[in-house]
Motif scaffolding. Structure first.
Motif, PDB file in Angstrom:
ATOM      1  N   UNK A  53       0.875  -1.112   0.071  1.00  0.00           N
ATOM      2  CA  UNK A  53       0.136  -0.027  -0.192  1.00  0.00           C
ATOM      3  C   UNK A  53       0.770   1.210   0.021  1.00  0.00           C
ATOM      4  N   UNK A  54       2.348   1.090   0.177  1.00  0.00           N
ATOM      5  CA  UNK A  54       2.966   2.307   0.171  1.00  0.00           C
ATOM      6  C   UNK A  54       3.971   2.376  -1.032  1.00  0.00           C
ATOM      7  N   UNK A  55       4.421   3.594  -1.253  1.00  0.00           N
ATOM      8  CA  UNK A  55       5.344   3.816  -2.430  1.00  0.00           C
ATOM      9  C   UNK A  55       6.246   4.857  -1.897  1.00  0.00           C
ATOM     10  N   UNK A 115       4.459   7.718   0.518  1.00  0.00           N
ATOM     11  CA  UNK A 115       2.996   7.954   0.219  1.00  0.00           C
ATOM     12  C   UNK A 115       2.167   6.652  -0.019  1.00  0.00           C
ATOM     13  N   UNK A 116       0.893   6.686   0.136  1.00  0.00           N
ATOM     14  CA  UNK A 116      -0.097   5.793  -0.273  1.00  0.00           C
ATOM     15  C   UNK A 116      -0.162   5.343  -1.796  1.00  0.00           C
ATOM     16  N   UNK A 117      -0.707   4.077  -2.030  1.00  0.00           N
ATOM     17  CA  UNK A 117      -0.761   3.612  -3.258  1.00  0.00           C
ATOM     18  C   UNK A 117      -1.798   2.394  -3.252  1.00  0.00           C
ATOM     19  N   UNK A 131      -5.666   4.997   1.757  1.00  0.00           N
ATOM     20  CA  UNK A 131      -4.803   5.817   2.209  1.00  0.00           C
ATOM     21  C   UNK A 131      -4.192   6.619   1.281  1.00  0.00           C
ATOM     22  N   UNK A 132      -3.798   7.852   2.076  1.00  0.00           N
ATOM     23  CA  UNK A 132      -3.586   9.154   1.245  1.00  0.00           C
ATOM     24  C   UNK A 132      -2.437   8.907   0.186  1.00  0.00           C
ATOM     25  N   UNK A 133      -2.718   9.643  -0.819  1.00  0.00           N
ATOM     26  CA  UNK A 133      -1.689   9.708  -1.905  1.00  0.00           C
ATOM     27  C   UNK A 133      -0.771  11.058  -1.724  1.00  0.00           C
ATOM     28  N   UNK A 134      -1.042  11.801  -0.876  1.00  0.00           N
ATOM     29  CA  UNK A 134      -0.129  12.995  -0.723  1.00  0.00           C
ATOM     30  C   UNK A 134       1.366  12.362  -0.367  1.00  0.00           C
ATOM     31  N   UNK A 135       2.225  13.432  -0.873  1.00  0.00           N
ATOM     32  CA  UNK A 135       3.689  12.983  -0.328  1.00  0.00           C
ATOM     33  C   UNK A 135       3.948  13.198   0.928  1.00  0.00           C
ATOM     34  N   UNK A 136       4.565  12.328   1.673  1.00  0.00           N
ATOM     35  CA  UNK A 136       4.847  12.437   3.186  1.00  0.00           C
ATOM     36  C   UNK A 136       5.838  13.335   3.458  1.00  0.00           C
ATOM     37  N   UNK A 137       6.301  13.353   4.847  1.00  0.00           N
ATOM     38  CA  UNK A 137       7.382  14.081   5.349  1.00  0.00           C
ATOM     39  C   UNK A 137       8.681  13.377   5.210  1.00  0.00           C
ATOM     40  N   UNK A 138       9.893  14.189   4.743  1.00  0.00           N
ATOM     41  CA  UNK A 138      11.047  13.743   4.499  1.00  0.00           C
ATOM     42  C   UNK A 138      11.735  13.195   6.025  1.00  0.00           C
ATOM     43  N   UNK A 139      12.445  12.177   5.822  1.00  0.00           N
ATOM     44  CA  UNK A 139      13.218  11.656   7.011  1.00  0.00           C
ATOM     45  C   UNK A 139      14.306  12.327   7.230  1.00  0.00           C
TER      46      UNK A 139
END
Length: 303
Positions: A154-156, A190-192, A196-204
């Protein structure tokens, strides 16, 4: 002609009304969920709003006014909610204004919380390098999320390298890098496909590993300079203790008799020459006398 004049007046009234609506209307109402349980909503109220707007949030048929609403100098308002219960699935945001002592809804928008979520960075990021294979493996796990989705499909992921190589669309939770290069990475998710959201998440945070073979070994330079300084100090202390430097710089004694430009130099040479001649004459006389005596002895033996 009269109807043209009336039409022109009506058009001017409509245009002025539309212009005033553009200046007072609410635009860009949006909300984001972050850190799983916190939420921010923002909206613009135009350049010169005649009324003040307030945001009301409705979670599962329970409407509440925004507890923390802060305007800024750009005409934008920010509403912050510290905690949104994990069991909430959606929210209805309604902007209201006070008209005749009553709150009148002016603008309403619905949001699904999992769609407006900004994912946190991937968790458990580790780096392990193998000297035999000269490879480093970077591993991580999926970030926490609103709906507790745990399936890796579910994640990319997106990996950003400061060297300029950005890799997108990774579905695996690991990546191999050569160990003989310097790497500085950041990872986000982000989600795929899933809910789940497909927005870009926070950088590590930045991850640094590997080494640059072309970089001058600074540690070796420091050791060489330190060793040189210690050696010089040691030699200086040794020379001072044993007075070696004083011995090396003492003046060489000069042969005054021969090198001194003295007026008696010529006389000294004459005296030395005469003494030498006398010694030589004495030796010659002694030698001659020995020969004579030796001759006599031989004659005696023969007779």
């Amino acid at each position: 002609m009269m109807w043209l004049l009336v039409l022109s007046c009506v058009s001017l009234v409509d245009l002025s009304h539309e212009e005033s609506m553009k200046q007072t209307s609410v635009t860009n109402l949006s909300c984001v969920l972050y850190h799983v349980t916190a939420m921010n909503c923002t909206w613009n109220t135009g350049l010169n709003p005649p009324e003040e707007y307030f945001l009301y949030l409705n979670f599962n048929q329970k409407e509440e006014e925004c507890p923390n609403s802060i305007p800024n100098e750009h005409g934008q308002h920010i509403c912050h909610i510290d905690y949104v219960s994990p069991d909430k699935e959606s929210v209805t945001a309604t902007l209201k204004k006070l008209v005749n002592q009553s709150w009148v809804p002016f603008f309403t928008k619905d949001f699904k919380l999992y769609e407006i979520e900004i994912l946190r960075p991937p968790q458990n990021i580790t780096v392990s390098c193998n000297e035999k294979t000269s490879e480093c493996i970077v591993k991580w796990s999926h970030p926490p999320n609103k709906r507790n989705v745990s399936s890796e499909s579910c994640f990319v992921y997106e990996i950003k390298d400061e060297a300029g190589n950005t890799v997108k669309g990774i579905t695996d939770t690991y990546k191999v890098y050569p160990a003989d290069q310097k790497h500085t990475l950041q990872i986000r998710a982000s989600g795929k496909y899933c809910t789940i959201t497909n927005r870009k998440g926070e950088w590590s945070e930045r991850i640094e590993f590997g080494y640059d073979p072309n970089t001058f070994p600074t540690i070796y330079l420091i050791l060489v300079v330190f060793g040189t300084i210690v050696t010089i100090l040691g030699l200086f202390i040794l020379c001072k203790r044993l007075r070696i430097w004083q011995k090396l710089t003492d003046p060489i004694p000069q042969p005054n008799l021969i090198l001194d430009p003295d007026e008696n130099t010529g006389k000294a040479w004459v005296d030395l020459t005469q003494t030498a001649d006398e010694k030589i004459t004495l030796v010659e006389e002694m030698t001659s006398s020995c020969k004579k005596h030796g001759g006599l002895s031989s004659t005696s033996q023969l007779s």
